[in-house]
Design an enzyme around this catalytic site. Structure first.
Site, PDB file in Angstrom:
ATOM      1  N   ASN A  14       0.859  -1.186   0.000  1.00  0.00           N
ATOM      2  CA  ASN A  14       0.000   0.000   0.000  1.00  0.00           C
ATOM      3  C   ASN A  14       0.904   1.248   0.000  1.00  0.00           C
ATOM      4  OD1 ASN A  14      -1.408   2.280   1.138  1.00  0.00           O
ATOM      5  ND2 ASN A  14      -3.086   0.902   1.651  1.00  0.00           N
ATOM      6  N   ASP A  16      -0.038   4.472  -0.082  1.00  0.00           N
ATOM      7  CA  ASP A  16      -0.718   5.718   0.332  1.00  0.00           C
ATOM      8  C   ASP A  16       0.207   6.668   1.083  1.00  0.00           C
ATOM      9  OD1 ASP A  16      -3.011   4.596  -0.684  1.00  0.00           O
ATOM     10  OD2 ASP A  16      -3.960   4.242   1.259  1.00  0.00           O
ATOM     11  N   HIS A  17       1.049   6.101   1.950  1.00  0.00           N
ATOM     12  CA  HIS A  17       1.829   6.990   2.809  1.00  0.00           C
ATOM     13  C   HIS A  17       3.023   7.619   2.103  1.00  0.00           C
ATOM     14  CE1 HIS A  17      -0.849   6.591   6.044  1.00  0.00           C
ATOM     15  NE2 HIS A  17      -0.657   5.291   6.184  1.00  0.00           N
ATOM     16  N   ARG A  25       4.076  18.495   2.292  1.00  0.00           N
ATOM     17  CA  ARG A  25       4.767  19.684   1.809  1.00  0.00           C
ATOM     18  C   ARG A  25       4.107  20.289   0.556  1.00  0.00           C
ATOM     19  NH1 ARG A  25       9.716  21.866   2.803  1.00  0.00           N
ATOM     20  NH2 ARG A  25       8.936  21.361   4.869  1.00  0.00           N
ATOM     21  N   HIS A  57      -5.480   3.887  -1.971  1.00  0.00           N
ATOM     22  CA  HIS A  57      -6.817   4.285  -1.519  1.00  0.00           C
ATOM     23  C   HIS A  57      -7.044   5.725  -1.972  1.00  0.00           C
ATOM     24  CE1 HIS A  57      -9.712   4.794   2.188  1.00  0.00           C
ATOM     25  NE2 HIS A  57     -10.313   5.045   1.027  1.00  0.00           N
ATOM     26  N   ARG A  59      -9.061   8.425  -1.443  1.00  0.00           N
ATOM     27  CA  ARG A  59     -10.083   8.849  -0.486  1.00  0.00           C
ATOM     28  C   ARG A  59     -10.929   9.972  -1.069  1.00  0.00           C
ATOM     29  NH1 ARG A  59      -9.498   7.386   4.963  1.00  0.00           N
ATOM     30  NH2 ARG A  59     -10.966   9.074   5.288  1.00  0.00           N
ATOM     31  N   ARG A  63      -6.927  13.044   0.767  1.00  0.00           N
ATOM     32  CA  ARG A  63      -5.908  13.493   1.724  1.00  0.00           C
ATOM     33  C   ARG A  63      -4.504  12.997   1.386  1.00  0.00           C
ATOM     34  NH1 ARG A  63      -7.592  10.155   7.087  1.00  0.00           N
ATOM     35  NH2 ARG A  63      -9.429  11.432   6.805  1.00  0.00           N
ATOM     36  N   HIS A  64      -4.408  11.890   0.654  1.00  0.00           N
ATOM     37  CA  HIS A  64      -3.059  11.466   0.254  1.00  0.00           C
ATOM     38  C   HIS A  64      -2.988  11.162  -1.247  1.00  0.00           C
ATOM     39  CE1 HIS A  64      -4.981   7.677   1.347  1.00  0.00           C
ATOM     40  NE2 HIS A  64      -4.676   7.742   2.623  1.00  0.00           N
ATOM     41  N   GLU A  84      -8.500   0.714  -3.428  1.00  0.00           N
ATOM     42  CA  GLU A  84      -9.367   0.848  -2.250  1.00  0.00           C
ATOM     43  C   GLU A  84     -10.276   2.039  -2.430  1.00  0.00           C
ATOM     44  OE1 GLU A  84      -7.558   1.153   1.567  1.00  0.00           O
ATOM     45  OE2 GLU A  84      -6.287  -0.575   1.163  1.00  0.00           O
ATOM     46  N   THR A 115     -18.011  -1.885  14.788  1.00  0.00           N
ATOM     47  CA  THR A 115     -17.187  -1.701  15.990  1.00  0.00           C
ATOM     48  C   THR A 115     -15.750  -2.147  15.754  1.00  0.00           C
ATOM     49  OG1 THR A 115     -18.153  -3.768  16.734  1.00  0.00           O
ATOM     50  CG2 THR A 115     -18.972  -1.756  17.767  1.00  0.00           C
ATOM     51  N   GLU A 165     -11.097  -8.866   2.944  1.00  0.00           N
ATOM     52  CA  GLU A 165      -9.843  -8.472   3.589  1.00  0.00           C
ATOM     53  C   GLU A 165     -10.164  -8.262   5.068  1.00  0.00           C
ATOM     54  OE1 GLU A 165      -7.258  -5.575   1.748  1.00  0.00           O
ATOM     55  OE2 GLU A 165      -6.485  -4.962   3.721  1.00  0.00           O
ATOM     56  N   HIS A 205      -3.887  -3.972   7.633  1.00  0.00           N
ATOM     57  CA  HIS A 205      -3.939  -2.793   8.518  1.00  0.00           C
ATOM     58  C   HIS A 205      -3.114  -3.047   9.780  1.00  0.00           C
ATOM     59  CE1 HIS A 205      -5.437   1.243   9.321  1.00  0.00           C
ATOM     60  NE2 HIS A 205      -5.183   0.913  10.564  1.00  0.00           N
ATOM     61  N   GLY A 206      -2.095  -2.232   9.931  1.00  0.00           N
ATOM     62  CA  GLY A 206      -1.275  -2.287  11.141  1.00  0.00           C
ATOM     63  C   GLY A 206      -0.269  -3.421  11.172  1.00  0.00           C
ATOM     64  N   GLY A 227       1.230  -1.262   4.352  1.00  0.00           N
ATOM     65  CA  GLY A 227       1.635   0.050   3.877  1.00  0.00           C
ATOM     66  C   GLY A 227       2.599   0.761   4.793  1.00  0.00           C
ATOM     67  N   HIS A 228       2.088   1.238   5.940  1.00  0.00           N
ATOM     68  CA  HIS A 228       2.854   2.145   6.794  1.00  0.00           C
ATOM     69  C   HIS A 228       4.220   1.585   7.170  1.00  0.00           C
ATOM     70  CE1 HIS A 228       4.021   4.323  10.445  1.00  0.00           C
ATOM     71  NE2 HIS A 228       3.425   5.338   9.849  1.00  0.00           N
TER      72      HIS A 228
HETATM   73  N1  PXP Z   1      -5.776  -2.645   4.093  1.00  0.00           N
HETATM   74  C1  PXP Z   1      -6.684  -1.646   4.036  1.00  0.00           C
HETATM   75  C2  PXP Z   1      -8.068  -1.974   3.596  1.00  0.00           C
HETATM   76  C3  PXP Z   1      -6.333  -0.331   4.349  1.00  0.00           C
HETATM   77  O1  PXP Z   1      -7.247   0.648   4.283  1.00  0.00           O
HETATM   78  C4  PXP Z   1      -4.994  -0.053   4.710  1.00  0.00           C
HETATM   79  C5  PXP Z   1      -4.564   1.336   5.002  1.00  0.00           C
HETATM   80  O2  PXP Z   1      -5.157   1.810   6.121  1.00  0.00           O
HETATM   81  C6  PXP Z   1      -4.085  -1.121   4.762  1.00  0.00           C
HETATM   82  C7  PXP Z   1      -4.509  -2.396   4.456  1.00  0.00           C
HETATM   83  C8  PXP Z   1      -2.665  -0.901   5.141  1.00  0.00           C
HETATM   84  O3  PXP Z   1      -2.547  -0.514   6.468  1.00  0.00           O
HETATM   85  P1  PXP Z   1      -1.136  -0.104   7.037  1.00  0.00           P
HETATM   86  O4  PXP Z   1      -0.726   1.162   6.362  1.00  0.00           O
HETATM   87  O5  PXP Z   1      -1.379   0.049   8.495  1.00  0.00           O
HETATM   88  O6  PXP Z   1      -0.177  -1.233   6.736  1.00  0.00           O
END
Ligand code: PXP
Length: 253
Positions: A14, A16-17, A25, A57, A59, A63-64, A84, A115, A165, A205-206, A227-228
């Site tokens: 991913n 995005d970041h 910037r 993604h 959005r 935002r990114h 996404e 939740t 997912e 995610h995470g 991603g992150h």
């Molecule tokens: N999967 C989905 C559906 C996401 O929206 C994201 C980004 O939030 C990720 C995976 C990747 O998450 P991360 O950047 O925490 O690895």
């Protein structure tokens, strides 16, 4: 009879970041010749290092990732793009024109979130099923980003999506505490239920370099979207090394 070796889990990177850093910037000036980093250039490096797919993604608040980024990444040779998106009509129209290999429906507004933080498929089955059908009609394989909750898994199946997912965010948050084992068990049960219903099981995610080994103990995993952690490690080690290291952690053999 010997067991077949299990296939490696695919790595979707991913990006995005990379765009988050650029927008910090160059917000409003992302098209400038000096604007960096380029998410497409980052995606190219990730693919060269063995990424199996690229996720972005777009959005609704931009935002990114920007539309130009999506088109630049979609044009990379050999890319398998996972797009996404929220469930709204504008995004569906964009995706139907783009025709990525895959689209993952994610929540963006508060009302769409369960939740667990995933898409509330059970609570808006008609809307989600309509979106799945509209995308499938354009040849896009649709996945639904849902919490590890059997009700949501069953709703995803009812909505006609071939892929889910599973949201690993609660597990990642709990990592290092006593609650992590319980979150992993919830994910495990959701994987088993999804597989039993004939769904392909992805997760994301995470996930990072520390917790991925625990995620890899889950059954029936097809792909992890990360991603992150990869973008962050790239700043120190370089994109190719960061992707190659994560890829090696997804190997089964
Ligand atoms: N999967 C989905 C559906 C996401 O929206 C994201 C980004 O939030 C990720 C995976 C990747 O998450 P991360 O950047 O925490 O690895």
């Amino acid at each position: 009879m010997t067991d077949q070796p299990r296939a490696d889990v695919l790595l979707g990177v991913n990006v995005d970041h990379a765009a988050t850093l650029r927008q910090a910037r160059y917000r409003g000036r992302h098209g400038s010749a000096h604007a960096e980093p380029s998410p497409a250039a980052f995606a190219r490096e990730a693919l060269a290092a063995g990424a199996d797919g690229i996720t972005v993604h777009l959005r609704e608040d931009r935002r990114h990732i920007q539309e130009e980024d999506v088109h630049a990444i979609a044009a990379l040779p050999g890319v398998r793009l996972n797009f996404e998106m929220a469930c709204g009509p504008a995004m569906v129209a964009f995706a139907r024109a783009l025709r990525p290999a895959a689209a993952c429906l994610v929540p963006e507004s508060r009302e769409e979130v369960t939740t667990e933080g995933g898409l509330d498929v059970a609570g808006q089955l008609t809307k989600v099923a309509g979106t799945v059908a509209a995308l499938a009609g354009a040849g896009v394989e649709v996945s639904l980003f849902i919490g590890p909750d059997e009700t949501q898994v069953e709703a995803a199946r009812a909505a006609g999506a071939p892929v889910v997912e599973l949201h690993t965010g609660a597990f990642a948050e709990a990592w290092g505490t006593d609650a992590a084992a319980e979150e992993l068990e919830r994910l495990r049960r959701a994987c088993i239920r999804a597989h039993a219903l004939g769904l392909v099981v992805n997760a994301g995610h995470g996930i990072n370099y520390a917790n991925v080994a625990a995620v890899m103990t889950l059954p029936h995993l097809h792909e992890l979207n990360i991603g992150h952690a990869i973008v962050s490690r790239s700043l120190v080690r370089g994109a190719r090394a960061a992707v190659a290291e994560m890829k090696s952690l997804l190997r089964r053999s």
